[in-house]
Design a protein around this motif. Structure first.
Motif, mmCIF file in Angstrom:
data_model
loop_
_atom_site.group_PDB
_atom_site.id
_atom_site.type_symbol
_atom_site.label_atom_id
_atom_site.label_comp_id
_atom_site.label_asym_id
_atom_site.label_seq_id
_atom_site.Cartn_x
_atom_site.Cartn_y
_atom_site.Cartn_z
ATOM 1 N N THR A 35 0.861 -1.172 0.000
ATOM 2 C CA THR A 35 0.000 0.000 0.000
ATOM 3 C C THR A 35 0.899 1.223 0.000
ATOM 4 N N GLU A 69 0.698 8.481 0.390
ATOM 5 C CA GLU A 69 1.215 9.690 -0.242
ATOM 6 C C GLU A 69 0.965 10.895 0.650
ATOM 7 N N ALA A 122 -4.262 6.908 -0.116
ATOM 8 C CA ALA A 122 -3.492 5.665 -0.176
ATOM 9 C C ALA A 122 -3.903 4.875 -1.410
ATOM 10 N N ARG A 123 -2.944 4.155 -1.988
ATOM 11 C CA ARG A 123 -3.217 3.335 -3.170
ATOM 12 C C ARG A 123 -2.702 1.929 -2.917
ATOM 13 N N HIS A 124 -3.577 0.949 -3.110
ATOM 14 C CA HIS A 124 -3.216 -0.441 -2.826
ATOM 15 C C HIS A 124 -2.844 -1.167 -4.117
ATOM 16 N N TYR A 125 -1.777 -1.965 -4.038
ATOM 17 C CA TYR A 125 -1.342 -2.800 -5.156
ATOM 18 C C TYR A 125 -1.421 -4.254 -4.698
ATOM 19 N N GLN A 173 3.216 5.779 -10.791
ATOM 20 C CA GLN A 173 2.625 6.652 -9.777
ATOM 21 C C GLN A 173 3.601 7.767 -9.387
#
Length: 396
Positions: free
Chosen positions: A364, A367, A372-375, A390
């Motif tokens: 995760t 920023e 938050a951005r989950h992979y 990103q």
């Protein structure tokens, strides 16, 4: 994408030469202006007439024969080409290119070229894996040549293994990708990877389980995205990536020095290394002998490299990693604020399938000025590309 691009297709002498005809045809259909050069051995497998019919241009095969007396052909073609593609690249042709031998039209032209060169090897698997061929391909990559990995399957010699020339359709897609605008073109990226070692004495030390795989994958992705990359790494297994500057270190202090030395010139800095938090207060110069009873070693904090970079940050986009075993989000958010980073990439290293030595990861990204951005779980090489996209958004 390939419209009006000048591509010089160099055909080596192997059974895969017939695929080069299909490649020439598909490049022409994609809008490219294709010029073909052939070795004498290639003409044992396929004739010049085939390529002349497909490209509507003469084929070059002799450095002493000039189709236009006002020009020196091998220099003129080298100057005009936007890209040179060697397909198939035989072991002999690869060896010549790696050592700078220029004894025919193809090798002489490539030696004079300033444009990018792509090599697609095709040969028997044993020839491909011979130390000489491996060494020559490594040299080509160190010289900036892009090597397209051959496919695996049935080979003309009867063996089954690696050595097939990729299908023309796949080669065309690879070639198109070389002309795409790369998201990190012109940028400078500094990546740290792997563990650090803090010596107790000449044979004992403190370290951690970091394999360096994630950091190396990020460095390779940044290179493929067009960046000028420097990789500062601790002890890691496997071959180091080509096409970038690599700097080997051992201790946290050595890594701090190398990172700070290069910091000012960077656009993106990724601290993927797992730097030891503590080191022995005393580092003995001789091996310490075993004693009866418990042994106590006094430790002191190492310098926090990420925080130091964060405090000195001017224009750089700074990325840190948080390898946690519990309360991943809580610890990552605290680290994001405390270290003055722009991103923190957090993962749960207690899970063996995405831990330090795994080929896969799940993270995760937190920023500073964004959500938050989950992979999801995926290969670290694939994850690295997503992360770089990103980070590149912020640079743009």
């Amino acid at each position: 994408m390939l419209t009006n691009r000048n591509i010089l297709l160099c055909v080596g002498g192997g059974i895969a030469s017939y695929k080069a005809a299909a490649l020439a045809s598909k490049l022409v259909q994609a809008g490219a202006s294709v010029q073909v050069a052939m070795t004498k051995n290639a003409q044992q497998f396929i004739g010049k007439t085939t390529f002349e019919a497909l490209t509507r241009k003469p084929v070059y095969d002799d450095v002493f024969i000039e189709h236009d007396a006002s020009k020196i052909a091998h220099i003129d073609l080298a100057d005009e080409a936007d890209l040179i593609v060697v397909a198939p690249a035989t072991a002999n042709l690869i060896a010549k290119l790696a050592t700078g031998i220029a004894d025919d039209f193809i090798t002489t032209t490539i030696l004079a070229a300033k444009c990018p060169v792509v090599v697609a090897p095709a040969m028997n698997v044993n020839m491909l894996e011979h130390p000489a061929t491996v060494r020559n391909l490594d040299q080509l990559m160190a010289d900036g040549v892009q090597v397209i990995a051959p496919g695996v399957g049935n080979l003309a010699c009867g063996w089954v293994g690696k050595g097939r020339l990729p299908e023309p359709e796949d080669l065309v897609e690879t070639i198109k990708g070389l002309f795409e605008t790369k998201p990190l073109a012109g940028r400078h990226v500094l990546v740290s990877a792997g563990p650090t070692i803090e010596r107790i004495d000449p044979v004992r030390y403190l370290t951690n389980d970091s394999s360096g795989k994630m950091g190396v994958a990020l460095a390779e992705a940044a290179r493929d995205f067009g960046a000028t990359v420097t990789l500062v790494h601790g002890p890691i297994k496997g071959e180091l990536p080509s096409g970038m500057t690599t700097v080997a270190i051992e201790s946290g202090d050595e890594m701090l020095h190398e990172m700070l030395t290069r910091y000012a010139a960077q656009d993106l800095v990724i601290m993927a290394a797992a730097v030891a938090d503590y080191r022995p207060t005393i580092q003995y110069t001789k091996k310490q002998k075993k004693i009866d009873g418990p042994l106590q070693i006094e430790l002191e904090e190492t310098t926090d490299i990420l925080r130091t970079l964060g405090e000195q940050k001017t224009h750089q986009v700074l990325v840190g990693f948080a390898a946690e075993t519990e309360q991943v989000e809580v610890h990552a958010l605290k680290k994001l604020e405390r270290k003055h980073a722009d991103f923190i990439v957090a993962n749960d290293v207690s899970r063996p399938e995405i831990g330090f030595s795994s080929d896969e990861n799940q993270v995760t990204v937190f920023e500073k000025n964004g959500p938050a951005r989950h992979y999801g779980q995926q290969l670290k090489t694939d994850l690295a590309k997503g992360l770089l996209e990103q980070f590149a958004e912020v640079l743009r």
